[in-house]
Scaffold this motif. Structure first.
Motif, PDB file in Angstrom:
ATOM      1  N   ASN A 123      18.751 -47.347 -17.234  1.00 28.70           N
ATOM      2  CA  ASN A 123      18.269 -48.703 -16.938  1.00 28.70           C
ATOM      3  C   ASN A 123      18.283 -49.005 -15.409  1.00 28.70           C
ATOM      4  N   LEU A 124      17.291 -49.306 -14.857  1.00 19.81           N
ATOM      5  CA  LEU A 124      17.237 -49.667 -13.332  1.00 19.81           C
ATOM      6  C   LEU A 124      17.039 -51.091 -12.979  1.00 19.81           C
ATOM      7  N   GLN A 125      17.835 -51.689 -12.328  1.00 19.73           N
ATOM      8  CA  GLN A 125      17.776 -53.006 -11.663  1.00 19.73           C
ATOM      9  C   GLN A 125      17.492 -53.278 -10.262  1.00 19.73           C
ATOM     10  N   ARG A 126      16.926 -53.990  -9.794  1.00 16.42           N
ATOM     11  CA  ARG A 126      16.744 -54.293  -8.365  1.00 16.42           C
ATOM     12  C   ARG A 126      17.192 -55.726  -7.863  1.00 16.42           C
ATOM     13  N   ASP A 127      17.944 -55.761  -6.823  1.00 16.07           N
ATOM     14  CA  ASP A 127      18.389 -57.224  -6.243  1.00 16.07           C
ATOM     15  C   ASP A 127      18.054 -56.875  -4.796  1.00 16.07           C
ATOM     16  N   GLY A 128      16.818 -57.332  -4.492  1.00 12.62           N
ATOM     17  CA  GLY A 128      16.764 -57.070  -2.933  1.00 12.62           C
ATOM     18  C   GLY A 128      16.635 -55.398  -2.709  1.00 12.62           C
ATOM     19  N   MET A 129      17.506 -54.958  -1.714  1.00 13.31           N
ATOM     20  CA  MET A 129      17.659 -53.689  -1.601  1.00 13.31           C
ATOM     21  C   MET A 129      18.717 -53.208  -2.172  1.00 13.31           C
ATOM     22  N   LEU A 130      19.300 -53.626  -3.175  1.00 16.30           N
ATOM     23  CA  LEU A 130      20.434 -53.089  -3.921  1.00 16.30           C
ATOM     24  C   LEU A 130      19.685 -52.407  -5.483  1.00 16.30           C
ATOM     25  N   TYR A 131      19.976 -51.240  -5.473  1.00 16.10           N
ATOM     26  CA  TYR A 131      19.278 -50.873  -6.710  1.00 16.10           C
ATOM     27  C   TYR A 131      20.599 -50.428  -7.705  1.00 16.10           C
ATOM     28  N   ARG A 132      20.484 -50.493  -9.058  1.00 15.61           N
ATOM     29  CA  ARG A 132      21.614 -50.192  -9.716  1.00 15.61           C
ATOM     30  C   ARG A 132      20.978 -49.419 -11.233  1.00 15.61           C
ATOM     31  N   PHE A 133      21.623 -48.074 -11.255  1.00 11.13           N
ATOM     32  CA  PHE A 133      21.021 -47.333 -12.353  1.00 11.13           C
ATOM     33  C   PHE A 133      22.589 -47.536 -13.330  1.00 11.13           C
ATOM     34  N   THR A 134      22.078 -47.923 -14.349  1.00 13.48           N
ATOM     35  CA  THR A 134      23.218 -47.962 -15.310  1.00 13.48           C
ATOM     36  C   THR A 134      22.855 -47.281 -16.828  1.00 13.48           C
ATOM     37  N   ALA A 135      23.985 -46.706 -17.426  1.00 13.44           N
ATOM     38  CA  ALA A 135      23.651 -46.045 -18.728  1.00 13.44           C
ATOM     39  C   ALA A 135      22.816 -44.947 -18.494  1.00 13.44           C
ATOM     40  N   ILE A 136      23.086 -44.081 -17.371  1.00 15.37           N
ATOM     41  CA  ILE A 136      22.827 -42.855 -17.197  1.00 15.37           C
ATOM     42  C   ILE A 136      23.018 -41.911 -18.364  1.00 15.37           C
ATOM     43  N   ASN A 137      22.091 -41.143 -18.580  1.00 13.07           N
ATOM     44  CA  ASN A 137      22.408 -39.982 -19.714  1.00 13.07           C
ATOM     45  C   ASN A 137      21.435 -38.901 -19.365  1.00 13.07           C
ATOM     46  N   GLY A 138      21.790 -37.945 -18.906  1.00 15.40           N
ATOM     47  CA  GLY A 138      21.109 -36.691 -18.720  1.00 15.40           C
ATOM     48  C   GLY A 138      21.811 -35.462 -18.363  1.00 15.40           C
ATOM     49  N   ARG A 139      20.881 -34.509 -17.764  1.00 11.98           N
ATOM     50  CA  ARG A 139      21.419 -33.197 -17.607  1.00 11.98           C
ATOM     51  C   ARG A 139      21.338 -32.689 -16.588  1.00 11.98           C
ATOM     52  N   ILE A 140      22.205 -31.811 -15.677  1.00 12.46           N
ATOM     53  CA  ILE A 140      22.015 -31.016 -14.360  1.00 12.46           C
ATOM     54  C   ILE A 140      22.222 -29.667 -14.855  1.00 12.46           C
ATOM     55  N   GLY A 141      21.209 -28.761 -14.978  1.00 15.05           N
ATOM     56  CA  GLY A 141      21.500 -27.443 -15.423  1.00 15.05           C
ATOM     57  C   GLY A 141      21.681 -27.455 -16.779  1.00 15.05           C
ATOM     58  N   THR A 142      22.756 -27.018 -17.130  1.00 16.45           N
ATOM     59  CA  THR A 142      23.227 -26.631 -18.899  1.00 16.45           C
ATOM     60  C   THR A 142      24.384 -27.872 -18.834  1.00 16.45           C
ATOM     61  N   SER A 143      24.609 -28.734 -17.730  1.00 14.17           N
ATOM     62  CA  SER A 143      25.930 -29.859 -17.900  1.00 14.17           C
ATOM     63  C   SER A 143      25.326 -31.234 -18.030  1.00 14.17           C
ATOM     64  N   ASP A 144      25.995 -31.855 -19.156  1.00 16.07           N
ATOM     65  CA  ASP A 144      25.638 -33.019 -19.320  1.00 16.07           C
ATOM     66  C   ASP A 144      26.357 -34.175 -18.238  1.00 16.07           C
ATOM     67  N   ILE A 145      25.508 -35.228 -18.015  1.00 17.44           N
ATOM     68  CA  ILE A 145      26.229 -36.322 -16.957  1.00 17.44           C
ATOM     69  C   ILE A 145      25.732 -37.732 -17.596  1.00 17.44           C
ATOM     70  N   SER A 146      26.692 -38.536 -17.433  1.00 23.64           N
ATOM     71  CA  SER A 146      26.414 -40.032 -17.491  1.00 23.64           C
ATOM     72  C   SER A 146      27.287 -40.761 -16.831  1.00 23.64           C
TER      73      SER A 146
END
Length: 200
Positions: free
Chosen positions: A1-24
């Protein structure tokens, strides 16, 4: 989820992978200043030790020209200019670590990047018995980085690092290393390092 408030960007509930590693986790980027500033908290259930090379522009998933060699310490160039493009304060932890060379069980650190100086403190690796804790600092304010490490090994069982069934050594290792080196890669910095190493 991406929210913007002026120049502040919030990325919440990140769920992905970098290479073979999961990241949240969650991240926030404030782009109002001269350079962006990032804060947040990230975690992995399972981290591949090879994917840590991505921090330095290397690893198995990097382009072939930038891939690290089979050396214990990577000879991939440290891109110090990248360290000067953002400030950050981020917590990261991994419950389990996959590694062919080290019997690791967990990893955690606080990543601080301010004015081109990257500090991982505390830096903690968990082993089946014992732990490695300390601090890693990479000063990237100039084109050639200055790298310093202060690491402590406590209650480490030396036989855990011997892969063969025959264990010619056994016992508990206590150690500390305080080293500083200069170079365009982690390998170069280690090869020029001076300092103190104590092992019992």
């Amino acid at each position: 989820n991406l929210q913007r408030d002026g120049m502040l960007y919030r990325f919440t509930a990140i769920n992905g992978r970098i290479g073979t590693s999961d990241i949240s986790g969650d991240l926030a980027v404030n782009a109002a200043g001269d350079i962006p500033s990032m804060t947040g908290k990230l975690a992995s259930r399972q981290l591949s030790f090879d994917d840590l090379g991505a921090l330095f522009g290397g690893g198995k998933n990097a382009p072939a020209a930038e891939r690290a060699s089979d050396r214990l310490l990577p000879d991939v160039q440290l891109h110090t200019e990248r360290l000067r493009q953002m400030n950050a304060e981020v917590d990261y932890s991994a419950l389990d670590v996959m590694s062919e060379d080290f019997p690791l069980r967990g990893f955690g650190t606080h990543i601080s990047l301010q004015g081109g100086v990257l500090v991982l403190k505390p830096l903690a690796f968990q082993f089946p018995q014992g732990k490695l804790s300390g601090e890693l600092k990479i000063d990237g304010r100039k084109d050639v980085a200055v790298t310093s490490v202060d690491a402590r090994f406590s209650d480490i069982r030396i036989e855990s690092f011997i892969k063969s069934a025959d264990k010619p050594l056994s016992g508990t290792v206590e150690a500390r290393a305080k080293l500083t080196g200069t170079g365009k890669s982690v390998h170069d910095a280690a090869s020029t390092a001076n300092g103190l190493v104590t092992v019992v």
